[in-house]
Design an enzyme around this catalytic site. Sequence first.
Site, mmCIF file in Angstrom:
data_model
loop_
_atom_site.group_PDB
_atom_site.id
_atom_site.type_symbol
_atom_site.label_atom_id
_atom_site.label_comp_id
_atom_site.label_asym_id
_atom_site.label_seq_id
_atom_site.Cartn_x
_atom_site.Cartn_y
_atom_site.Cartn_z
ATOM 1 N N LYS A 99 0.713 -1.199 0.074
ATOM 2 C CA LYS A 99 -0.062 -0.088 -0.194
ATOM 3 C C LYS A 99 0.949 1.286 0.057
ATOM 4 O O LYS A 99 0.552 2.082 -0.753
ATOM 5 C CB LYS A 99 -0.948 -0.203 1.086
ATOM 6 C CG LYS A 99 -2.215 -1.293 1.225
ATOM 7 C CD LYS A 99 -2.844 -1.026 2.237
ATOM 8 C CE LYS A 99 -2.103 -1.304 3.625
ATOM 9 N NZ LYS A 99 -1.494 -2.590 4.004
ATOM 10 N N ARG B 48 -10.061 0.769 8.963
ATOM 11 C CA ARG B 48 -9.738 -0.706 9.193
ATOM 12 C C ARG B 48 -10.796 -1.586 9.921
ATOM 13 O O ARG B 48 -10.765 -2.635 10.287
ATOM 14 C CB ARG B 48 -8.389 -0.687 10.146
ATOM 15 C CG ARG B 48 -7.107 -0.285 9.485
ATOM 16 C CD ARG B 48 -6.072 -0.610 10.296
ATOM 17 N NE ARG B 48 -4.727 -0.067 9.703
ATOM 18 C CZ ARG B 48 -3.745 -0.380 10.104
ATOM 19 N NH1 ARG B 48 -3.513 -1.176 10.980
ATOM 20 N NH2 ARG B 48 -2.691 0.001 9.203
ATOM 21 N N ARG C 159 11.186 -6.305 4.546
ATOM 22 C CA ARG C 159 11.072 -4.853 5.014
ATOM 23 C C ARG C 159 11.546 -4.647 6.505
ATOM 24 O O ARG C 159 12.264 -3.582 6.562
ATOM 25 C CB ARG C 159 9.554 -4.558 4.935
ATOM 26 C CG ARG C 159 9.258 -3.082 5.027
ATOM 27 C CD ARG C 159 7.723 -2.662 5.190
ATOM 28 N NE ARG C 159 6.884 -2.905 6.041
ATOM 29 C CZ ARG C 159 5.734 -2.812 6.128
ATOM 30 N NH1 ARG C 159 5.191 -2.102 5.065
ATOM 31 N NH2 ARG C 159 4.949 -3.100 7.244
ATOM 32 N N ARG D 209 11.371 -1.348 11.496
ATOM 33 C CA ARG D 209 10.191 -1.684 12.045
ATOM 34 C C ARG D 209 10.307 -2.900 12.819
ATOM 35 O O ARG D 209 10.417 -3.953 12.120
ATOM 36 C CB ARG D 209 9.092 -1.605 11.101
ATOM 37 C CG ARG D 209 8.699 -0.023 10.804
ATOM 38 C CD ARG D 209 7.509 0.000 9.766
ATOM 39 N NE ARG D 209 6.352 -0.650 10.416
ATOM 40 C CZ ARG D 209 5.223 -0.831 9.744
ATOM 41 N NH1 ARG D 209 5.084 -0.210 8.475
ATOM 42 N NH2 ARG D 209 4.252 -1.520 10.130
ATOM 43 N N ARG E 166 -0.875 -9.785 13.232
ATOM 44 C CA ARG E 166 -1.166 -8.730 12.253
ATOM 45 C C ARG E 166 -2.197 -9.099 11.190
ATOM 46 O O ARG E 166 -3.257 -8.642 10.873
ATOM 47 C CB ARG E 166 -0.292 -7.863 11.898
ATOM 48 C CG ARG E 166 0.658 -6.962 13.110
ATOM 49 C CD ARG E 166 1.864 -6.286 12.500
ATOM 50 N NE ARG E 166 1.444 -5.517 11.390
ATOM 51 C CZ ARG E 166 2.705 -5.046 10.698
ATOM 52 N NH1 ARG E 166 4.041 -5.564 10.760
ATOM 53 N NH2 ARG E 166 2.349 -4.167 9.777
#
Length: 188
Positions: free
Chosen positions: A14, A89, A128, A134, A146
Amino acid sequence: MLNIVLFGPPGAGKGTQAERLKEKYSLVHLSTGDIFRANIKGETELGKLAKSYIDKGALVPDEVTIGLLKSEVEKHPEAKGFIFDGFPRTTAQAEALDTYLDANNSPITLMLALDVPEEELKNRLMERAKTSGRTDDADPAIIANRIATYKKETAPVADFYDAQDKLKTIDGVGSIDAITERLYEAIG
């Protein structure tokens, strides 16, 4: 006004695609993740509250998220439109966003949902984590939570926009450029 909900599970791409859409259509990109991370880094009260949920892989409560998003939209009165990335969400958030935008005569134009298989998502998030710093992307248990949270609480939002005939599902696998072209084609 072009208002797009860019939708998909964690790791679907995204953020990457939002940057391209922002440039092509001169839209304001509102990423709830970026907004929360900025508040966490700044150690604001909202940031501390958001961090307590994010660290567990849980969603930040609707009222906190909605209030924050409204204030971000109001910072851009001259916008040609918005890309909502990571929001809504929940169906309650989608309803609140629709109510807010309808009151401003700028409803959601469409939802672009990136469809990516779960194993691909896990691989992307682990990759990532190596470059983003992160920690929520590096822990397989948090990643699994998640994705499970997305499936249970977030995925039903697509039904909300599908009922309004605003949902377009996009194959989110392939090169970044190929996915971008699919998004452009869906927007028309």
